[in-house]
Scaffold this motif. Structure first.
Motif, PDB file in Angstrom:
ATOM      1  N   LEU A 280      17.114  21.201  32.440  1.00 52.73           N
ATOM      2  CA  LEU A 280      17.932  20.375  33.321  1.00 52.73           C
ATOM      3  C   LEU A 280      17.015  19.730  34.350  1.00 52.73           C
ATOM      4  N   HIS A 281      17.152  18.435  34.545  1.00 57.89           N
ATOM      5  CA  HIS A 281      16.352  17.722  35.539  1.00 57.89           C
ATOM      6  C   HIS A 281      17.276  17.166  36.620  1.00 57.89           C
ATOM      7  N   THR A 282      16.916  17.351  37.850  1.00 57.99           N
ATOM      8  CA  THR A 282      17.658  16.744  38.951  1.00 57.99           C
ATOM      9  C   THR A 282      16.720  16.504  40.124  1.00 57.99           C
ATOM     10  N   THR A 283      17.096  15.581  40.977  1.00 60.56           N
ATOM     11  CA  THR A 283      16.328  15.315  42.200  1.00 60.56           C
ATOM     12  C   THR A 283      17.272  15.431  43.392  1.00 60.56           C
ATOM     13  N   ILE A 284      16.841  16.176  44.383  1.00 64.35           N
ATOM     14  CA  ILE A 284      17.683  16.398  45.570  1.00 64.35           C
ATOM     15  C   ILE A 284      16.937  15.961  46.826  1.00 64.35           C
ATOM     16  N   ILE A 285      17.691  15.804  47.908  1.00 66.11           N
ATOM     17  CA  ILE A 285      17.095  15.588  49.231  1.00 66.11           C
ATOM     18  C   ILE A 285      16.985  16.960  49.884  1.00 66.11           C
TER      19      ILE A 285
END
Length: 735
Positions: A306-311
Motif C-alpha cells: 500500500l502506498h500513501t503520502t501524508i502531511i
C-alpha cells in the motif's frame, strides 16, 4: 575472504538442510582452479566468485545456486570444462555454469542489430532456468561495486550495459534492491557531475532536517501500537539515481520533490496492512491522488504494497509503504524470494510460470523471439517492456490486464489477443466511446469493438506503446503489403501466360517452384509483383520449350491502335478502352495513392484521371503510372515484361486529387506570382510545389506541381492562366 565454514553457516541460517559437502567441494574446486589469478584490484580472483556467492545467500537461494556462483567463472577463465564440472557436481550445475559462460561472452553494448541478437541469446539462456539470471545479476552487482579498478575506457561500456539491460531486468524480476544499487553504481560512472550534485544536496538536506526520520518513525510506531498493531518502521532515503530520474521525468527541481524521505511499515498479516492504513489516515491528512493499492492489484513483477503520502509532523510530506514482512521480502528480492528456490528445491519451470508473474513476463518475451521479428524490432520491444511503469485495466468480464503507462485501447486489444488487436475498430472506456489514442488510466474498464473487415493501419505503430502491439502491427502491415504484391504478381503472370498461349494455375506453379528458387506460391507471386522474379523466368521454368516473343504486352491487335507517343521514332499500340456496364476488362483498376498499395504516379509529372495511362513495374516499388504521352516510357522499350495494362477507376463525385506538373512563363513584375496563385486557388486547385526554372530579364519560367481532380480540371486551370496578361505561356510537363 570468507571461509568455507562461514559460507555454509550463511546458507544454513535459512536452509537447515544445507548440502555442506556440495558447497565445500565447490569452494575448494573454484579456489584451486583460479589459483594465483588476480583481479584488477590486486585481490585474489577467487574473492570475486566468493562475493557473488555471498550475494546469492543474501537472496536465500538454493544450494545449487550458491555452488554455481562459486563456479561461474571456471569454464570462462580456467582450464575447467563443462564435462569435468558435470562429473564432479552433476549435469544440472554444469548446465547452469555453461549458461553463465555464454552470457559472459556477449557484448550487449554494440551495434543495435548485434545487441538485439545478444539480448535474444541472454533471454533464451535464462528462460530455461531463471537461476542463470539470478547468479548473473549477483555477478554484475559485485563487478559494479568494484568497477573503480577497471580501466577507464571499459567503465562507461560496462555501466551503460548495466543501466540498459541488467538493472531493468532486475526490476522486471521484482528485485528492487538489486536494481536500485545497479542503477546508482552505473549512474555514478555515466553522469558523475549529476551524481555529485544530487549527493551533496541530499547531504545538506539531512543536516538541515536533523532527526526528522527518528521523530516520524517514533510517532508512527506509537500511533500503531495504541491500535494494537505491532509494526517495524524503516526510514529510507531515495538514492541519487532515483531522484535524478524523477527530476527528469517530472521536469522538476530537487527542492520540489516531496518523497525524498520515505517510510516502510512492516506488519504481520494482510489485515494489519489495511488497519495500519486506517490509523495513518485518521491521524494525519492524506495527500489527494497519492494513494495506490498494489495489494489488490499487484504489479507484474509481483510487487505488493500500500502506498500513501501524508502531511506528517512539522507539515512535512511523508511517503509511506505499508506491507507484510513476506511482501517486503518479495519487494526486495522478487523472483529470488519465490518458494521454489527455498529449501534446496530446484526450479520447476511450469510451476514457476503458473505462480510467478515476473517469470511469466520472461516466458512471454521469449515467445516473442519465436515470432521471428527483426532483431532491431525485438530489441525495441524488450526495452519498451523493461523500462515502462504500469497501469491496470479490466475487460468487461473482469480480467485484469497490466499495461505500460500511457497505453491506449489499441495496446489493450493486443494484450487481450493478437486477433482482437488486428480487428479492433473502436473502444468503449468505462461504457463510453473513446478515441483509440486515449491514454488508459488505472481501473479503466475497456471494451474493444471489432470488425472482421478491419486490418491495423501502419500509423498505429506510432500510437501504441507496447512492444507486442507494435510488433503485431508491423507483421500485419507486412502481410498486407505481401498480399498486395502477390495479387499484382498473379495478375502479371496471368497476362504473361495468356500472351504465351498458356493457362496459369497455382497448382502448376507450385510444382515448378523449386526451379525459380522459392518454396511457397504466395512468396513467389509477391516476388513477381515486386519485380524480383520475371514472368518470363516462370514461363521458362514451367515450359522449357517456351521462347519469348518480345512484343509490348499492352499492344492492341489492330493496326489502327498505333498512335504517336510525342517523340521521334517511337510509337505504341494503345489498349482498347476498358469495357463498362458490367463487361470485364483485363486492365488493373487504378484509384488514388495508398501507402499500403504498391502503386505510385510518375515523379516527372504525374497522371490524372482522363489521361491514357500505362503502368510500369518497378522492382521493389510496385507499379509506377505514366501518361501514355510521357517520353520517360522510352526507357522501358526493351523491357516489355514490365509493362502493365491499367485503367482509371474513379467515381464521378470523387474529391480525390492527383498530381500534375505545368510549366508557366510569366512577366517579371510585382504581383505576377500572386496572380498565378490566385488563379489556381480560385479554380479549386492546390499548389504542392513551385520551382523557378529559368529567370531572365523580362520573363521567368517556373514549374508548378499541382493537385487536381482530373484532366478536365487541369485543362481549366491551364486555360484560366493563359487568359492572364502576366502569363506568356502555359504547358503541361510530362517528364
Amino acid at each position: 575472504m570468507m571461509r568455507q565454514y562461514e559460507l555454509v553457516e550463511r546458507v544454513a541460517a535459512y536452509n537447515p538442510q544445507v548440502d555442506e559437502d556440495l558447497l565445500n567441494r565447490a569452494y575448494v574446486y573454484a579456489m584451486q582452479k583460479h589459483g594465483t589469478q588476480r583481479r584488477a584490484s590486486g585481490d585474489p580472483y577467487f574473492s570475486h566468485p566468493l562475493e557473488v556467492a555471498a550475494i546469492i545467500t543474501d537472496m536465500h537461494l538454493d544450494d545449487a545456486s550458491v555452488a554455481v556462483a562459486l563456479l561461474h567463472d571456471t569454464i570462462e577463465d580456467t582450464s575447467a570444462t563443462k564435462e569435468e564440472i558435470s562429473n564432479l557436481f552433476g549435469p544440472q550445475i554444469a548446465n547452469l555454469v555453461q549458461g553463465l559462460t555464454k552470457i559472459d561472452r556477449l557484448d550487449l553494448v554494440s551495434r543495435e542489430a548485434q545487441q538485439a541478437e545478444n539480448l535474444r541469446k541472454l533471454l533464451l539462456a535464462v528462460s530455461d532456468d531463471i537461476r542463470v539470471l539470478l547468479v548473473k545479476l549477483a555477478d554484475r552487482l559485485h563487478n559494479m561495486r568494484t568497477i573503480q579498478y577497471v580501466s577507464e575506457d571499459k567503465r562507461a561500456r560496462i555501466a551503460e550495459e548495466t543501466m540498459e539491460i541488467y538493472a531493468p531486468l532486475a526490476g522486471r524480476m521484482g528485485m528492487q534492491a538489486v536494481r536500485d544499487e545497479l542503477e546508482d553504481l552505473a549512474f555514478r560512472i555515466l553522469n558523475p557531475d549529476a551524481y555529485a550534485t544530487i549527493s551533496n544536496k541530499l547531504q545538506a538536506l539531512l543536516e538541515r532536517t536533523g532527526g526528522m526520520v527518528d521523530t516520524i518513525s517514533t510517532g508512527l510506531r506509537e500511533r500503531l501500537a495504541k491500535s494494537g498493531i505491532e509494526a517495524i518502521i524503516k526510514g529510507r532515503q531515495k538514492r541519487p539515481y532515483s531522484i535524478f530520474a524523477k527530476m527528469q521525468r517530472k521536469s522538476v527541481g530537487f527542492e520540489q520533490l516531496s518523497d525524498i524521505f520515505g517510510f516502510r511499515v512492516l506488519v504481520e498479516n494482510l489485515e494489519d496492512c489495511y488497519r495500519a492504513l486506517g490509523v495513518v489516515h485518521t491521524a494525519w491528512p492524506m495527500v489527494p491522488g497519492r494513494f495506490k493499492d498494489y495489494i489488490s492489484t499487484p504489479k507484474q513483477n509481483e510487487y505488493r504494497s500500500l502506498h500513501t503520502t501524508i502531511i506528517g509532523p512539522k507539515q512535512q510530506r511523508v511517503e509511506l509503504q505499508i506491507r507484510t514482512h513476506e511482501m517486503d521480502r518479495i519487494a526486495e528480492f522478487g523472483i529470488a524470494a519465490h518458494p521454489l528456490y527455498k529449501d534446496g528445491i530446484a526450479a520447476d519451470r511450469d510451476r514457476l510460470a503458473a505462480e510467478s508473474r515476473a517469470y511469466a513476463w520472461l516466458r512471454q518475451t521469449v515467445d516473442q523471439i519465436a515470432h521471428g521479428d527483426a532483431p532491431e524490432e525485438f530489441l525495441e520491444h524488450t526495452k519498451l517492456e523493461l523500462f515502462q511503469d504500469q497501469v491496470f485495466c479490466f475487460t468487461p468480464k473482469g480480467r485484469l490486464i497490466a499495461l505500460p503507462r500511457g497505453a491506449t485501447p489499441i495496446d489493450f486489444a493486443y494484450a487481450v489477443h493478437t486477433e482482437v488487436g488486428d480487428t479492433c475498430v473502436g473502444a468503449k472506456v468505462n461504457g463510453q466511446l473513446a478515441p483509440l489514442v486515449q491514454a488508459l488510466q488505472n481501473g479503466d474498464e475497456v471494451e474493444i469493438i471489432r470488425s472482421e473487415a478491419q486490418r491495423p493501419p501502419p500509423a498505429w505503430g506510432s500510437i501504441v506503446v507496447t512492444g507486442k502491439a507494435r510488433a503485431a502491427i508491423r507483421r500485419a502491415t507486412r502481410a498486407h503489403v505481401r498480399r498486395q504484391y502477390a495479387g499484382l504478381g498473379r495478375h502479371t503472370l496471368e497476362r504473361a501466360f495468356e500472351r504465351a498461349g498458356k493457362a496459369y494455375a497455382d497448382a502448376a506453379f507450385k510444382n515448378g517452384l523449386h526451379r525459380v528458387g522459392y518454396t511457397d506460391v504466395e512468396d513467389a507471386l509477391a516476388a513477381v509483383g515486386r519485380g524480383d522474379l520475371k514472368p518470363e523466368a516462370v514461363l521458362r521454368a514451367l515450359f522449357p520449350d517456351y521462347r519469348e516473343d518480345r512484343v509490348h504486352p499492352i499492344l492492341a491487335a489492330s493496326e489502327e491502335g498505333w498512335t504517336a507517343a510525342g517523340r521521334t521514332g517511337l510509337k505504341f499500340r494503345l489498349p482498347p478502352e476498358p469495357a463498362v456496364n458490367g463487361k470485364k476488362t483485363r486492365a488493373l483498376p487504378i484509384r488514388g495513392l495508398d501507402k499500403d498499395v504498391p502503386v505510385r504516379f510518375a515523379p516527372e509529372g504525374g497522371a490524372v484521371p482522363g489521361d491514357r495511362i500505362v503502368g510500369i513495374m518497378m522492382p521493389g516499388e510496385g507499379i509506377t503510372i505514366y501518361p501514355i504521352q510521357s517520353p520517360q516510357l522510352g526507357r522501358f522499350d526493351d523491357e516489355p515484361e514490365r509493362w502493365v495494362d491499367v485503367r482509371w477507376d474513379i467515381a464521378e463525385d470523387s474529391s480525390e486529387r492527383f498530381p500534375a506538373r505545368i510549366r508557366v512563363s510569366a512577366l517579371n513584375e510585382p504581383g505576377s506570382l500572386a496572380m498565378i496563385a490566385d488563379v489556381v486557388g480560385a479554380s479549386d486547385g492546390n499548389i504542392d510545389n513551385l520551382r523557378m526554372v529559368e529567370r531572365g530579364r523580362d520573363f521567368t519560367e517556373m514549374e508548378i506541381d499541382l493537385e487536381v481532380w482530373n484532366l478536365k480540371h487541369l485543362n481549366r486551370i491551364i486555360n484560366d492562366l493563359r487568359a492572364k496578361r502576366v502569363v506568356s505561356s502555359v504547358s503541361r510537363v510530362n517528364g
